[in-house]
Scaffold this motif. Structure first.
Motif, mmCIF file in Angstrom:
data_model
loop_
_atom_site.group_PDB
_atom_site.id
_atom_site.type_symbol
_atom_site.label_atom_id
_atom_site.label_comp_id
_atom_site.label_asym_id
_atom_site.label_seq_id
_atom_site.Cartn_x
_atom_site.Cartn_y
_atom_site.Cartn_z
ATOM 1 N N ALA A 1 113.332 11.539 -12.626
ATOM 2 C CA ALA A 1 113.534 11.164 -11.361
ATOM 3 C C ALA A 1 114.824 11.612 -10.902
ATOM 4 C CB ALA A 1 113.326 9.944 -10.939
ATOM 5 N N ALA A 2 115.973 11.372 -11.941
ATOM 6 C CA ALA A 2 117.298 11.839 -11.698
ATOM 7 C C ALA A 2 117.577 13.162 -12.001
ATOM 8 C CB ALA A 2 118.231 10.896 -12.390
ATOM 9 N N GLY A 3 116.537 13.954 -12.362
ATOM 10 C CA GLY A 3 116.571 15.462 -12.551
ATOM 11 C C GLY A 3 117.090 15.638 -14.013
ATOM 12 N N ALA A 4 116.888 15.001 -14.946
ATOM 13 C CA ALA A 4 117.460 15.238 -16.156
ATOM 14 C C ALA A 4 115.975 15.526 -17.303
ATOM 15 C CB ALA A 4 118.016 14.218 -16.971
ATOM 16 N N PRO A 5 115.832 16.727 -17.894
ATOM 17 C CA PRO A 5 114.905 16.844 -18.933
ATOM 18 C C PRO A 5 114.955 15.815 -20.083
ATOM 19 C CG PRO A 5 116.188 18.482 -19.081
ATOM 20 C CD PRO A 5 116.825 17.640 -17.856
ATOM 21 N N SER A 6 113.845 15.777 -20.674
ATOM 22 C CA SER A 6 114.125 14.811 -22.010
ATOM 23 C C SER A 6 113.555 15.496 -23.190
ATOM 24 C CB SER A 6 113.095 13.714 -21.622
ATOM 25 O OG SER A 6 113.405 12.703 -20.658
ATOM 26 N N VAL A 7 114.125 14.795 -24.538
ATOM 27 C CA VAL A 7 113.453 15.084 -25.663
ATOM 28 C C VAL A 7 113.133 13.755 -26.262
ATOM 29 C CG1 VAL A 7 113.976 15.530 -28.129
ATOM 30 C CG2 VAL A 7 114.986 16.878 -26.403
ATOM 31 N N GLY A 8 111.616 13.778 -26.600
ATOM 32 C CA GLY A 8 111.314 12.414 -26.959
ATOM 33 C C GLY A 8 110.318 12.682 -28.076
ATOM 34 N N GLY A 9 109.721 11.758 -28.691
ATOM 35 C CA GLY A 9 108.846 11.389 -29.963
ATOM 36 C C GLY A 9 107.508 11.939 -29.479
ATOM 37 N N ARG A 10 106.803 12.448 -30.472
ATOM 38 C CA ARG A 10 105.675 12.922 -30.508
ATOM 39 C C ARG A 10 104.436 11.773 -31.039
ATOM 40 N NH1 ARG A 10 105.885 16.661 -33.455
ATOM 41 N NH2 ARG A 10 106.492 18.415 -31.876
ATOM 42 N N ALA B 1 113.906 -0.065 -33.973
ATOM 43 C CA ALA B 1 113.576 1.002 -34.778
ATOM 44 C C ALA B 1 112.639 1.997 -34.178
ATOM 45 C CB ALA B 1 112.948 0.454 -36.095
ATOM 46 N N ARG B 2 111.598 1.471 -33.377
ATOM 47 C CA ARG B 2 110.458 2.645 -32.726
ATOM 48 C C ARG B 2 111.136 3.393 -31.833
ATOM 49 N NH1 ARG B 2 108.524 -1.855 -29.291
ATOM 50 N NH2 ARG B 2 108.536 -1.079 -27.202
ATOM 51 N N LYS B 3 112.358 3.163 -31.215
ATOM 52 C CA LYS B 3 112.891 3.948 -30.250
ATOM 53 C C LYS B 3 113.642 5.298 -30.946
ATOM 54 C CE LYS B 3 112.175 1.156 -26.761
ATOM 55 N NZ LYS B 3 111.357 1.165 -25.599
ATOM 56 N N LEU C 1 118.561 9.883 -34.289
ATOM 57 C CA LEU C 1 119.207 10.506 -33.362
ATOM 58 C C LEU C 1 120.821 10.413 -33.844
ATOM 59 C CD1 LEU C 1 119.812 12.070 -30.790
ATOM 60 C CD2 LEU C 1 120.195 10.045 -29.669
ATOM 61 N N ILE C 2 121.283 9.519 -34.362
ATOM 62 C CA ILE C 2 122.468 9.460 -34.893
ATOM 63 C C ILE C 2 122.665 10.380 -36.198
ATOM 64 C CG2 ILE C 2 124.296 7.878 -35.790
ATOM 65 C CD1 ILE C 2 124.301 7.873 -32.829
ATOM 66 N N GLU C 3 121.794 10.012 -36.767
ATOM 67 C CA GLU C 3 121.666 11.054 -38.081
ATOM 68 C C GLU C 3 121.647 12.584 -37.748
ATOM 69 O OE1 GLU C 3 118.525 10.051 -40.860
ATOM 70 O OE2 GLU C 3 118.757 7.944 -40.484
ATOM 71 N N MET D 1 115.204 10.124 -26.430
ATOM 72 C CA MET D 1 115.017 9.151 -27.249
ATOM 73 C C MET D 1 113.823 9.280 -28.227
ATOM 74 S SD MET D 1 113.239 5.409 -25.848
ATOM 75 C CE MET D 1 111.625 5.876 -25.609
ATOM 76 N N PRO D 2 114.153 9.786 -29.465
ATOM 77 C CA PRO D 2 113.191 10.295 -30.491
ATOM 78 C C PRO D 2 112.247 9.206 -30.850
ATOM 79 C CG PRO D 2 115.382 10.276 -31.450
ATOM 80 C CD PRO D 2 115.529 9.822 -29.862
ATOM 81 N N ASN D 3 111.528 8.605 -30.033
ATOM 82 C CA ASN D 3 110.636 7.286 -30.460
ATOM 83 C C ASN D 3 109.658 8.101 -31.620
ATOM 84 O OD1 ASN D 3 109.659 8.741 -28.075
ATOM 85 N ND2 ASN D 3 107.622 7.903 -28.926
ATOM 86 N N ARG D 4 109.165 7.056 -32.504
ATOM 87 C CA ARG D 4 108.154 7.149 -33.402
ATOM 88 C C ARG D 4 107.364 5.968 -33.625
ATOM 89 N NH1 ARG D 4 113.254 6.075 -36.045
ATOM 90 N NH2 ARG D 4 113.299 4.566 -37.672
ATOM 91 N N THR D 5 106.328 6.291 -34.195
ATOM 92 C CA THR D 5 105.236 5.051 -34.625
ATOM 93 C C THR D 5 105.746 4.547 -36.271
ATOM 94 O OG1 THR D 5 103.447 6.314 -33.350
ATOM 95 C CG2 THR D 5 103.051 4.300 -34.881
ATOM 96 N N LEU D 6 105.906 3.315 -35.942
ATOM 97 C CA LEU D 6 106.213 2.470 -37.363
ATOM 98 C C LEU D 6 105.036 2.277 -38.405
ATOM 99 C CD1 LEU D 6 108.842 -0.032 -36.112
ATOM 100 C CD2 LEU D 6 109.245 2.186 -36.774
ATOM 101 N N GLU D 7 105.359 1.879 -39.312
ATOM 102 C CA GLU D 7 104.293 1.444 -40.642
ATOM 103 C C GLU D 7 103.293 0.302 -39.910
ATOM 104 O OE1 GLU D 7 105.672 0.961 -44.299
ATOM 105 O OE2 GLU D 7 106.611 2.845 -44.619
#
Length: 407
Positions: free
Chosen positions: A324-333, A231-233, A238-240, A302-308
């Motif tokens: 390192a492979a040259g890809a930018p990211s979207v991640g969770g705050r 869940a935290r990942k 992302l699917i939603e 990987m839109p990670n989040r903090t669980l309860e």
């Protein structure tokens, strides 16, 4: 000043897969003359012998010592005692054997620093070791083992004891460092922030011609998501968000690598939302295949989040690997991801629980080629500066500082 010889003490180790053991393996491969590992030949989760450990140890360029147990086997019949006294005696014997093994190695190999891998099972170890040796003890923390609420007040006190009994503490993210200082009393002057590193050479290079998911779809925009399906990942969010993403970017294709308890629920969500034409679950992939995935990615998400319960991402090494492979990211705050991604420079940070925000960030980068390319270059430069070679120097410097203060 002569560099310090270090013994990593960990509950379990390679070839078992996991973030912590890969960190210690990376350090030891950088300086096999300085680092060695003490661990178990058994997987405490199953009670079974670790498959392939003899072959792994045989080719490792550094010394690995294994004892049968470093902690009781939680999945083995042999520890399901009805008699609590026998269980207590077994744990005490394991602890005694572990301490003696540590002391034997320290004496035989002139160890200068003992570095304890911060599994919850080892919170007892720093204070106990202090009774038998004056060798400096460093507690290496990865974040999630302290961010989750302790199951009892006694367990929380044990965490504090581990931190406060150690001569030094390593934190892999500013989130983790601040948590250890505020909640567990870590001394700021003896707490060192050392971000996880990446084997830059292994991930760098041009995309391979054999990237399987590009064949037949040269115009597609490839989004890669990789990690344990928990869940935290944030893979569920992302699917939603994906229907809104492909509405704006019809050529987007999502490839998800990894297994875990959410694998089947995610598959059901993909089917229910009619996304099977644009989303593919790859399951477990080899290290080599993961490198190929990263190299072929236009964007990593990987839109990670903090669980309860406080469970969160300790750092987010996957963001650095993708960079390192040259890809930018979207991640969770959330958690340590805010250290792994430089907001607006190497990627974007979002509220991992907000599907609209996730969809907007992913769509924005997929539609803006110039912006995505600028971030890709910045991410690659950032990853280069966080190569394991640099991290090894940081850790050795910290050891030198600690031993100098004691002197």
């Amino acid at each position: 000043m002569q560099d310090k010889r270090c013994l990593f003490v960990v509950t379990h180790y390679c070839p078992l897969i996991g973030g912590g053991q890969s960190v210690y393996d990376a350090y030891a491969r950088q300086r096999p003359d300085l680092f060695q590992v003490l661990t178990s030949s058994r997987d405490y989760a199953t009670g079974q012998e670790v498959q392939g450990y003899l072959d792994f140890d045989d080719v490792a360029p550094y010394k690995i010592t294994r004892i049968e147990h470093t902690r009781p086997d939680i999945g083995a019949e042999t520890v399901r005692f009805q008699d609590r006294a026998r269980g207590w005696l077994l744990s005490r014997q394991i602890e005694k054997n572990l301490i003696q093994s540590i002391l034997d190695i320290c004496a035989a190999d002139d160890i200068d620093v003992i570095c304890v891998g911060a599994a919850e099972a080892f919170t007892w170890l720093p204070a106990k070791l202090k009774k038998y040796t004056d060798i400096p003890i460093v507690y290496y923390t990865h974040g999630e083992e302290f961010s989750q609420r302790a199951h009892s007040e006694r367990a929380d006190q044990s965490r504090k004891s581990a931190i406060q009994s150690s001569d030094g503490v390593v934190a892999v993210s500013s989130f983790t460092r601040d948590l250890l200082i505020k909640r567990y009393g870590a001394r700021p002057e003896r707490t060192r922030l050392i971000h996880n590193g990446v084997d830059f050479a292994a991930y760098s290079g041009k995309p391979l011609d054999s990237v399987a998911f590009k064949k037949g779809f040269p115009e597609q925009l490839t989004v890669v998501a990789a990690g344990r399906m928990v869940a935290r990942k944030g893979f569920d969010k992302l699917i939603e968000a994906w229907p809104a993403i492909i509405e704006k970017v019809p050529t987007a294709r999502l490839f998800m690598a990894g297994k875990g308890p959410l694998f089947e629920p995610l598959k059901e969500s993909i089917d229910q939302l009619g996304l099977s034409n644009s989303v593919q679950q790859l399951g477990y992939v080899s290290d080599e295949a993961l490198v190929e995935l990263y190299r072929g990615a236009d964007l990593f998400v990987m839109p990670n989040r903090t669980l309860e319960n406080g469970d969160t991402e300790g750092f987010g090494l996957v963001f650095l690997e993708a960079a390192a492979a040259g890809a930018p990211s979207v991640g969770g705050r959330a958690g340590g991801a805010t250290d792994a991604i430089i907001e607006g420079e190497t990627g974007l940070l979002v509220d991992g629980a907000n599907t609209e925000e996730i969809a907007a960030a992913v769509s924005d980068l997929l539609l803006d080629n110039d912006k995505r390319q600028r971030m890709a270059q910045a991410a690659n430069t950032h990853a280069r500066s966080n190569d394991w070679h640099h991290k090894c120097i940081e850790l050795i410097d910290f050891f030198d500082e600690l031993t100098a203060k004691r002197g």
